[in-house]
Design an enzyme around this catalytic site. Structure first.
Site, short mmCIF file in Angstrom:
data_model
loop_
_atom_site.label_atom_id
_atom_site.label_comp_id
_atom_site.label_asym_id
_atom_site.label_seq_id
_atom_site.Cartn_x
_atom_site.Cartn_y
_atom_site.Cartn_z
N GLY A 20 4.99 1.30 3.91
CA GLY A 20 5.73 0.56 4.95
C GLY A 20 6.24 1.41 6.10
O GLY A 20 6.87 0.89 7.02
N GLY A 21 5.97 2.73 6.06
CA GLY A 21 6.50 3.60 7.12
C GLY A 21 5.62 3.67 8.34
O GLY A 21 6.06 4.16 9.40
N THR A 22 4.37 3.22 8.22
CA THR A 22 3.43 3.40 9.34
C THR A 22 2.60 2.12 9.55
O THR A 22 2.60 1.22 8.71
CB THR A 22 2.43 4.55 9.04
OG1 THR A 22 1.68 4.20 7.87
CG2 THR A 22 3.13 5.88 8.83
N ARG A 72 0.67 6.50 -7.38
CA ARG A 72 -0.19 6.85 -8.51
C ARG A 72 0.64 7.31 -9.69
O ARG A 72 0.10 7.62 -10.75
CB ARG A 72 -1.18 7.94 -8.09
CG ARG A 72 -2.17 7.46 -7.05
CD ARG A 72 -2.88 8.60 -6.38
NE ARG A 72 -1.97 9.42 -5.59
CZ ARG A 72 -2.34 10.48 -4.87
NH1 ARG A 72 -3.59 10.85 -4.84
NH2 ARG A 72 -1.45 11.15 -4.18
N TYR A 152 -14.78 -6.12 3.35
CA TYR A 152 -15.82 -5.51 2.50
C TYR A 152 -15.39 -5.44 1.03
O TYR A 152 -16.11 -4.88 0.20
CB TYR A 152 -16.32 -4.18 3.06
CG TYR A 152 -15.31 -3.06 3.25
CD1 TYR A 152 -14.65 -2.47 2.17
CD2 TYR A 152 -15.07 -2.54 4.52
CE1 TYR A 152 -13.76 -1.44 2.34
CE2 TYR A 152 -14.17 -1.50 4.71
CZ TYR A 152 -13.52 -0.95 3.60
OH TYR A 152 -12.63 0.09 3.78
N LYS A 167 -10.78 -1.80 -3.13
CA LYS A 167 -10.35 -3.09 -2.58
C LYS A 167 -10.94 -4.25 -3.38
O LYS A 167 -10.30 -5.30 -3.55
CB LYS A 167 -10.74 -3.21 -1.11
CG LYS A 167 -10.03 -2.22 -0.18
CD LYS A 167 -8.56 -2.52 0.00
CE LYS A 167 -7.96 -1.72 1.15
NZ LYS A 167 -6.50 -1.94 1.31
N GLY A 194 -9.60 -7.78 9.66
CA GLY A 194 -10.62 -7.01 10.38
C GLY A 194 -9.93 -5.85 11.06
O GLY A 194 -8.83 -5.46 10.66
N PRO A 195 -10.53 -5.28 12.10
CA PRO A 195 -9.90 -4.12 12.75
C PRO A 195 -8.61 -4.44 13.51
O PRO A 195 -8.60 -5.30 14.39
CB PRO A 195 -10.98 -3.63 13.73
CG PRO A 195 -12.21 -4.39 13.46
CD PRO A 195 -11.85 -5.60 12.67
#
Ligand code: HXC
Ligand code: NAP
Length: 285
Positions: A20-22, A72, A152, A167, A194-195
């Site tokens: 959430g920082g970026t 992780r 994808y 994903k 998408g992008p």
């Protein structure tokens, strides 16, 4: 691009955003704060989330708790939940947004490079989901998971194979738990963007002069990339009870990109009108 929902939509609600920082996590978080919610943000870099937390509080007047964690590591996620409960009492929703990615021919990847991306994307998401899900179920509390995937996740894609594997796993997690945990009133949905330009994605997916060589907008029927507020509007809706009957869905927000690039005859858009006139003449019209 304007915000869509009523100003107090997130009043008394606390949302955890991983990564959430970026980038997109930051933009979606900002909108939740503008709608009156509390935010917990987490990522590995303490200085980044601390800075974002203070900027967002200043910009919106809302409350943000930044807790560093490497997703992780299961015990670090448990610590995020504990900190969040101490500060805000409870978590109402989780936006699984953290990811790692880069482009590479697959045969050039070391096994560690493959691991690193799958671990951040898939292990990070199922650890977060498991830790928060157990917490909600033990307290008989309802909740919502919203997972950021990609298109994808179902088509697969060369050159980002570890990300595609991760994903796809997150999408399977989303659909599986939507069914299994519905009995606890825990919903699970996903968004496939998408992008959307971010420093994190662009620096890794379009490094060097690739950004000049490959304009992502060219692949998109609407001929533009996404606006962060468009994604924030969708995420906010899916995190609230406005979407209470949506469960197990993945909502694509890509300007038509993936369908266009899968369509057998999409390339015919290159044919100019004059050539269509000739085609019509040739068939005797
Ligand atoms: C090949 C690479 C590589 C690259 C790293 N590695 N970058 N291999 N090409 N570009 C290899 C390293 O050589 C090493 O393997 C292993 O991967 C681990 O690298 P580290 O640098 O030690 O890892 P770390 O510092 O933990 O960083 C993780 C990271 C980094 C994934 C490599 O990029 C990161 O922190 N990313 C987080 C944010 C992010 O990726 N955001 C973009 C999301 S965009 P060896 O064998 O040498 O040890 C996104 C968009 C999807 O997902 C859809 C778009 C439309
Ligand atoms: P970003 O800014 O690089 O966001 C990724 C975040 O994940 C970073 O804040 C990073 O912070 C965090 N992160 C990475 N590894 C972590 C770990 N082990 N533990 C905790 N946090 C970790 O990129 P973005 O573009 O905003 O991407 C956000 C999401 O959107 C991702 O899921 C991405 O796959 C998805 N997406 C993006 C696009 C796009 O066009 N931008 C398109 C489709 C999907 P730290 O480095 O501090 O840990």
């Amino acid at each position: 691009m304007k915000g869509m929902l009523k100003p107090d939509s997130f009043k008394d609600k606390t949302i955890l955003i991983t990564g959430g920082g970026t980038g997109l996590g930051r933009s979606m978080g900002k909108y939740i704060l503008q709608l009156g919610g509390n935010l917990v943000i987490t990522s590995r870099k303490k200085e980044v989330i601390d800075k974002t937390a203070s900027e967002l509080m200043h910009e919106t007047g809302g409350k943000v708790l930044a807790v560093p964690a490497d997703l992780r590591k299961y015990e670090e996620i448990e610590s995020v939940i504990k900190n969040a409960e101490e500060k805000f009492g409870r978590l109402d929703g989780v936006l699984n947004n953290a990811a790692g990615n880069f482009i590479s021919p697959t045969e050039r990847l070391s096994h560690r490079a493959f691991d690193i991306v799958v671990d951040i994307v898939l292990r990070g998401t199922y650890y977060t989901t498991l830790a928060v899900g157990k917490n909600w179920i033990s307290k008989k509390q309802s909740g919502i998971f919203l997972n950021i995937v990609t298109t994808y996740a179902w088509t697969g894609s060369g050159y980002v194979v570890p990300s595609a594997c991760g994903k796809a796993g997150v999408l399977a997690l989303t659909r599986s738990l939507a069914v299994e945990w519905a009995k606890y009133n825990i919903r699970s949905n996903a968004i496939a963007p998408g992008p959307f330009p971010t420093e994190g994605a662009w620096s890794r997916l379009l490094p060097g002069d690739l950004a000049q060589k490959f304009d992502p907008a060219e692949r998109i029927p609407l001929k533009r990339v996404g606006d962060h507020q468009e994604l924030a509007n969708l995420a906010a809706y899916l995190l609230l009870d406005y979407s209470a009957y949506i469960n197990g869905e993945v909502v694509t927000i890509d300007g038509g990109e993936w369908l266009r690039n899968g369509g057998e005859f999409s390339h015919l858009e290159m044919i100019p009108d004059a050539m269509w006139d000739m085609v019509e003449k040739m068939r005797g019209k």
